[in-house]
Design an enzyme around this catalytic site. Sequence first.
Site, PDB file in Angstrom:
ATOM      1  N   HIS A   1      42.826  98.750  48.241  1.00  0.00           N
ATOM      2  CA  HIS A   1      43.928  97.932  47.966  1.00  0.00           C
ATOM      3  C   HIS A   1      44.191  97.682  46.430  1.00  0.00           C
ATOM      4  CE1 HIS A   1      44.712  96.786  52.427  1.00  0.00           C
ATOM      5  NE2 HIS A   1      44.460  98.117  52.144  1.00  0.00           N
TER       6      HIS A   1
ATOM      7  N   CYS B   1      46.413  90.874  52.367  1.00  0.00           N
ATOM      8  CA  CYS B   1      45.880  91.067  53.838  1.00  0.00           C
ATOM      9  C   CYS B   1      44.573  90.298  53.887  1.00  0.00           C
ATOM     10  CB  CYS B   1      45.683  92.602  54.115  1.00  0.00           C
ATOM     11  SG  CYS B   1      44.741  93.390  53.365  1.00  0.00           S
TER      12      CYS B   1
ATOM     13  N   CYS C   1      41.957  91.735  51.864  1.00  0.00           N
ATOM     14  CA  CYS C   1      41.701  91.527  50.585  1.00  0.00           C
ATOM     15  C   CYS C   1      41.500  89.880  50.105  1.00  0.00           C
ATOM     16  CB  CYS C   1      43.004  91.884  49.730  1.00  0.00           C
ATOM     17  SG  CYS C   1      43.322  93.634  49.842  1.00  0.00           S
TER      18      CYS C   1
ATOM     19  N   GLU D   1      44.912  94.677  44.911  1.00  0.00           N
ATOM     20  CA  GLU D   1      44.233  93.502  44.825  1.00  0.00           C
ATOM     21  C   GLU D   1      42.723  93.809  44.376  1.00  0.00           C
ATOM     22  OE1 GLU D   1      46.788  92.276  48.195  1.00  0.00           O
ATOM     23  OE2 GLU D   1      45.947  94.170  47.497  1.00  0.00           O
TER      24      GLU D   1
END
Length: 236
Positions: free
Chosen positions: A137, A163, A166, A139
């Site tokens: 992801h 999410c 993360c 992040e």
Amino acid sequence: MNVNVVKELLKNDFHVREKAKHYKLDDDLALTVIQKIIDDKGSTENIHEEHHPFLELVIQPLYQEEAESKTKWRDRMIKLANHVSEWSRDKNAKVGAVLVSKKGGDITLGYNGFPFGVKDDDERYDEKKLKLNIIVHAEVNAIIAAGTRAVDGHLYVVGKPICARCAGPIIQSGIKRVYAEKPKEEGTYEPPQDPDKTDWEEVGRLAVTMLQEAGVECIFYEPNENGTGYRYSDFK
């Protein structure tokens, strides 16, 4: 008033003193009034009537200037994250992240994609289950790039709410504040009926709970009606 902005006024007391002296007001007392607002968590309701000139002539104008400056900076970082998101090869969800370090003020970028060296052709991106297991992801990519510089940093995310997957790395990296889209509240949308599909709004709500429990400040943004800039939850 936003307490963090008011604290900036106290830190940069030179501007407060200069403005107070301009109106022939006691500059020390102006700083005392600011401290009172901080102690009252941003409320100005308990400011004594005789101190209203300090509030109206000194504090509120400087507060507005500081708030506008911070808003412009945030807007720039979100626009940068939006630009970075376009680098992702994921056709269904392009996510961008910008991590601003408090130690040196440097910036690291991240977008959702496969790890370096892992084949990232369209066929793999089209296989949803396979993609979800491989993809890193945005992040997390930004956090990895920042390393120890992520501590006390600010993270800006565009494309999807953060999410739970993360939230853990965000917490563990020591990030102090995140700017993200707010996940939809339960009952305000139609969740997926297919049990194999992820309810990303639900996962987003869990992420917010995790972040807040760990002391990470969550600031949500949404576009202004006129299409320029954003509105932030802590400035409402």
